[in-house]
Design a protein around this motif. Structure first.
Motif, PDB file in Angstrom:
ATOM      1  N   CYS A 152       0.834  -1.204   0.000  1.00 56.12           N
ATOM      2  CA  CYS A 152       0.000   0.000   0.000  1.00 56.12           C
ATOM      3  C   CYS A 152       0.867   1.252   0.000  1.00 56.12           C
ATOM      4  O   CYS A 152       1.919   1.282   0.634  1.00 56.12           O
ATOM      5  CB  CYS A 152      -0.902  -0.015   1.231  1.00 56.12           C
ATOM      6  SG  CYS A 152      -2.068   1.347   1.251  1.00 56.12           S
ATOM      7  N   PHE A 155      -0.242   5.175   3.565  1.00 57.43           N
ATOM      8  CA  PHE A 155       0.278   5.677   4.845  1.00 57.43           C
ATOM      9  C   PHE A 155      -0.769   6.365   5.722  1.00 57.43           C
ATOM     10  O   PHE A 155      -0.589   7.507   6.144  1.00 57.43           O
ATOM     11  CB  PHE A 155       1.483   6.607   4.620  1.00 57.43           C
ATOM     12  CG  PHE A 155       2.666   5.879   4.070  1.00 57.43           C
ATOM     13  CD1 PHE A 155       3.551   5.234   4.930  1.00 57.43           C
ATOM     14  CD2 PHE A 155       2.880   5.782   2.701  1.00 57.43           C
ATOM     15  CE1 PHE A 155       4.637   4.523   4.429  1.00 57.43           C
ATOM     16  CE2 PHE A 155       3.958   5.076   2.185  1.00 57.43           C
ATOM     17  CZ  PHE A 155       4.838   4.447   3.057  1.00 57.43           C
ATOM     18  N   CYS A 156      -1.858   5.677   5.982  1.00 55.70           N
ATOM     19  CA  CYS A 156      -2.819   6.183   6.966  1.00 55.70           C
ATOM     20  C   CYS A 156      -2.067   6.229   8.301  1.00 55.70           C
ATOM     21  O   CYS A 156      -1.246   5.352   8.574  1.00 55.70           O
ATOM     22  CB  CYS A 156      -4.022   5.256   7.059  1.00 55.70           C
ATOM     23  SG  CYS A 156      -4.853   5.109   5.467  1.00 55.70           S
ATOM     24  N   TYR A 158      -2.532   5.568  11.349  1.00 60.99           N
ATOM     25  CA  TYR A 158      -2.621   4.529  12.382  1.00 60.99           C
ATOM     26  C   TYR A 158      -2.038   3.199  11.902  1.00 60.99           C
ATOM     27  O   TYR A 158      -1.994   2.225  12.638  1.00 60.99           O
ATOM     28  CB  TYR A 158      -4.100   4.284  12.772  1.00 60.99           C
ATOM     29  CG  TYR A 158      -4.977   4.035  11.573  1.00 60.99           C
ATOM     30  CD1 TYR A 158      -5.083   2.771  11.020  1.00 60.99           C
ATOM     31  CD2 TYR A 158      -5.659   5.086  10.964  1.00 60.99           C
ATOM     32  CE1 TYR A 158      -5.840   2.552   9.887  1.00 60.99           C
ATOM     33  CE2 TYR A 158      -6.423   4.880   9.833  1.00 60.99           C
ATOM     34  CZ  TYR A 158      -6.508   3.611   9.300  1.00 60.99           C
ATOM     35  OH  TYR A 158      -7.246   3.396   8.168  1.00 60.99           O
ATOM     36  N   CYS A 159      -1.627   3.124  10.637  1.00 60.11           N
ATOM     37  CA  CYS A 159      -1.393   1.825  10.002  1.00 60.11           C
ATOM     38  C   CYS A 159       0.089   1.558   9.734  1.00 60.11           C
ATOM     39  O   CYS A 159       0.823   2.440   9.298  1.00 60.11           O
ATOM     40  CB  CYS A 159      -2.177   1.786   8.694  1.00 60.11           C
ATOM     41  SG  CYS A 159      -2.044   0.216   7.837  1.00 60.11           S
ATOM     42  N   ILE A 196      -4.226  -5.880  -0.221  1.00 66.25           N
ATOM     43  CA  ILE A 196      -4.153  -4.920   0.880  1.00 66.25           C
ATOM     44  C   ILE A 196      -4.963  -3.680   0.520  1.00 66.25           C
ATOM     45  O   ILE A 196      -5.720  -3.162   1.324  1.00 66.25           O
ATOM     46  CB  ILE A 196      -2.677  -4.549   1.166  1.00 66.25           C
ATOM     47  CG1 ILE A 196      -1.924  -5.761   1.725  1.00 66.25           C
ATOM     48  CG2 ILE A 196      -2.585  -3.367   2.116  1.00 66.25           C
ATOM     49  CD1 ILE A 196      -2.392  -6.245   3.081  1.00 66.25           C
ATOM     50  N   ARG A 269      -6.694   9.972   5.876  1.00 67.99           N
ATOM     51  CA  ARG A 269      -7.572   9.292   4.924  1.00 67.99           C
ATOM     52  C   ARG A 269      -7.844  10.246   3.765  1.00 67.99           C
ATOM     53  O   ARG A 269      -7.675  11.452   3.891  1.00 67.99           O
ATOM     54  CB  ARG A 269      -8.876   8.864   5.615  1.00 67.99           C
ATOM     55  CG  ARG A 269      -8.655   7.925   6.794  1.00 67.99           C
ATOM     56  CD  ARG A 269      -8.226   6.548   6.380  1.00 67.99           C
ATOM     57  NE  ARG A 269      -9.303   5.787   5.773  1.00 67.99           N
ATOM     58  CZ  ARG A 269      -9.112   4.644   5.114  1.00 67.99           C
ATOM     59  NH1 ARG A 269      -7.892   4.157   4.952  1.00 67.99           N
ATOM     60  NH2 ARG A 269     -10.130   3.986   4.613  1.00 67.99           N
TER      61      ARG A 269
HETATM   62  S1  SF4 Z   1      -5.269   1.423   6.335  1.00 68.32           S
HETATM   63 FE1  SF4 Z   1      -5.329   0.447   4.320  1.00 68.32          FE
HETATM   64  S2  SF4 Z   1      -5.151   2.178   2.903  1.00 68.32           S
HETATM   65 FE2  SF4 Z   1      -4.448   2.935   4.877  1.00 68.32          FE
HETATM   66  S3  SF4 Z   1      -2.210   2.611   4.876  1.00 68.32           S
HETATM   67 FE3  SF4 Z   1      -3.144   0.822   5.847  1.00 68.32          FE
HETATM   68  S4  SF4 Z   1      -3.366  -0.648   4.184  1.00 68.32           S
HETATM   69 FE4  SF4 Z   1      -3.068   1.347   3.231  1.00 68.32          FE
END
Ligand code: SF4
Length: 429
Positions: A152, A155-156, A158-159, A196, A269
Motif C-alpha cells: 500500500c 500511509f494512513c 494509524y497503520c 491490501i 484518509r
Molecule cells: S489502512 Fe489500508 S489504505 Fe491505509 S495505509 Fe493501511 S493498508 Fe493502506
C-alpha cells in the motif's frame, strides 16, 4: 503408512494463520507448495516436526495472540522447529527469536522461501520486498481467495502495513485470468478478490481494477466478490459493473474508519464524510439490495466525546449493513504513535460497545429488509446435522433443511424467517 515416502519418514508440518484474508491466502499457497514437495500437512493441534505460524501485528492484541500460538506449538512438541512468518516477523524478528522453540523467522519479503528451507534445498535467496507472489486459497471447494494485489502507498497514520508489506504492486491481468481458470477447474464456485488495497490495483502493470473485473467477467460459470475497497477508489464504473453483471456479488466493504472530518484528516484518509455518504447513496441507488459493510476505529488520539457522538449519529443515518469496530491500538511505527491526546482504555471500550450495538441493529435491519426476497445462494460444501448453510450473493448467511445434492451449488432461495439466534431460514425456490 501415509507418512512414509521412499522409505523415509515424511516430515509433518502444521500451519496456523493469524490476521487478514491475505495471510490466509498466502498460508494456503505455502502449504500447497510444501505438500507438493511430498511433506505431510497435519492438524495444528497435533505433534508436528515443523510449526509454521503466519503472524499479524496490526494491534497489540494480535501480537499477543501470535505469541500464545508459538507457546502452544512449543508445548505440543518441544523438539519441533517453529518457523514464524508474516508481519510480526517482518518488524520484530529479534523479539520473536527470544521465544523458546522459535527456529527461524521470515518477513513478508522472503516467507515464500520457507519451502526451500524445509525441503533442505538451502537456497533461501533473499528476495525483494516489492516482488509480487501470486497466491490463492484452496481446500474449501466452495470459494477461494485470489490475491490480486499486495502492499500500500497510502500511509494512513494509524497503520503499519505499508512498512511491513511494502508498496502497492500486483500480478498482471493475464496472469490472474489464468489463475482464476485454474481455481475454477478445481470446482470452486466463487472467487473473492483480495489484497491490501485492491482499489489501487494496476500500479505495477499499468492496468486498473475495472479492467481486471471486465476481463474476469469473461470466464463463465464462476462468481466473484470484491472484498474491502477504499471509498475513494470505488469508482462509478465498478459500481456500474457490479450492478449490470450478475457474476459480481452485490456486496461492498468500504472502510470508513472515522465519522468526522477532523479525525479522518488526522488519520490521513483521502475522503470526507460527505464523500463517503454520497458513495453509500450511489451504491444503494444503483443496487438497492447491496450489502455495504464498513470498518470504524474508535479512540483515535484526539477523539473527543463530541466527535464520538457525531460519529454515532453519522453512522446511524447511513444505509450500512454492518460495521466492524476496532479499538485504536498505538503501533510504534505508525505516525499516530506520537499523536496526542490518547484516549483512555475504558473510554475506548465504552465507545466500542456503543458502535457495536449500532452495528447489530444495522445488520438486523438489513436482514429484515431482505425477508421474502428471492436471492442467489451458494451452499457450503458440507451439511451440518440435518441443516445446510449458505451465503446469499448479498452476504446473508442462510440455513435450510439438508437435501442431497445441495452441497457446493448455487440455488435461488427465498428468505423466510429470522430465528431467535439470528439464524436466517430460507427455502429453495
Ligand atoms: S489502512 Fe489500508 S489504505 Fe491505509 S495505509 Fe493501511 S493498508 Fe493502506
Amino acid at each position: 503408512a501415509s507418512n512414509i515416502r521412499n522409505g523415509a519418514i515424511r516430515k509433518k508440518i502444521a500451519f496456523f494463520t493469524h490476521g487478514c484474508k491475505l495471510n490466509y491466502t498466502e498460508t494456503s499457497t505455502i502449504s500447497r507448495k510444501i505438500k507438493h514437495e511430498g511433506y505431510s500437512i497435519v492438524d495444528f493441534n497435533t505433534p508436528a516436526d515443523y510449526y509454521i505460524i503466519n503472524t499479524c501485528m496490526v494491534t497489540e492484541k494480535a501480537e499477543r495472540k501470535c505469541r500464545q500460538t508459538i507457546k502452544k506449538a512449543y508445548k505440543q512438541n518441544p523438539e519441533a522447529k517453529i518457523i514464524v512468518i508474516g508481519c510480526y516477523s517482518e518488524l520484530k524478528a529479534n523479539e520473536l527469536k527470544e521465544i523458546p522453540g522459535v527456529f527461524l523467522t521470515f518477513g513478508n519479503s522472503d516467507k515464500f522461501n520457507i519451502v526451500n528451507v524445509i525441503s533442505e534445498k538451502n537456497d533461501p535467496k533473499p528476495d525483494n520486498a516489492n516482488e509480487f507472489h501470486s497466491s490463492y486459497s484452496a481446500g474449501d471447494r466452495t470459494r477461494s481467495f485470489l490475491k490480486i494485489q499486495d502492499g500500500c502507498n497510502y500511509f494512513c497514520s494509524y497503520c503499519t502495513i505499508p512498512y511491513v508489506r511494502g508498496r502497492s504492486r500486483n500480478a498482471p491481468i493475464a496472469q490472474l485470468i489464468e489463475t482464476a481458470k485454474t481455481i475454477k477447474a478445481q470446482g470452486v464456485k466463487e472467487i473473492i478478490l483480495t489484497g491490501i488495497n485492491i482499489g489501487d490495483y494496476g500500479k505495477s502493470s499499468n492496468e486498473n481494477l475495472h479492467k481486471l473485473l471486465m476481463e474476469l467477467a469473461n470466464i463463465d460459470d464462476i462468481y466473484f466478490r470484491i472484498s474491502s475497497i477504499e471509498p475513494n477508489l470505488l469508482t462509478h464504473e465498478i459500481i456500474d459493473l457490479v450492478k449490470n453483471n450478475k457474476q459480481f456479488s452485490p456486496h461492498f466493504h468500504i472502510p470508513l474508519q472515522a465519522g468526522t472530518d477532523k479525525i479522518l484528516k488526522r488519520m490521513n484518509r483521502k475522503y470526507s464524510i460527505s464523500f463517503f455518504r454520497d458513495k453509500v447513496s450511489e451504491i444503494k441507488k444503483a443496487i438497492p439490495d447491496c450489502f455495504i459493510g464498513t470498518d470504524l476505529i474508535v479512540g483515535f488520539p484526539g477523539e473527543t466525546e463530541d466527535d464520538y457522538t457525531e460519529t454515532y449519529n453519522y453512522l446511524n443515518q447511513l444505509e450500512l449493513s454492518d460495521i466492524h469496530v476496532f479499538s485504536f491500538s498505538s503501533r510504534e511505527m505508525a505516525k499516530a504513535y506520537t499523536m496526542e491526546p490518547k484516549v483512555k482504555g475504558e473510554i475506548i471500550k465504552k465507545r466500542s460497545d456503543g458502535i457495536q450495538l449500532l452495528a447489530q441493529k444495522k445488520h438486523l435491519s438489513f436482514i429484515q429488509s431482505q425477508l421474502n426476497k428471492t436471492k442467489l445462494c451458494l451452499f457450503e460444501k458440507s451439511a451440518k446435522n440435518k441443516y445446510i448453510y449458505g451465503l446469499t450473493d448479498n452476504y446473508i448467511k442462510v440455513v435450510t433443511n439438508y437435501k442431497e445434492g445441495l452441497e457446493n451449488t448455487h440455488q435461488m432461495v427465498q428468505l423466510t424467517s429470522i430465528e431467535n439466534n439470528n439464524e436466517v431460514f430460507c427455502k429453495i425456490i
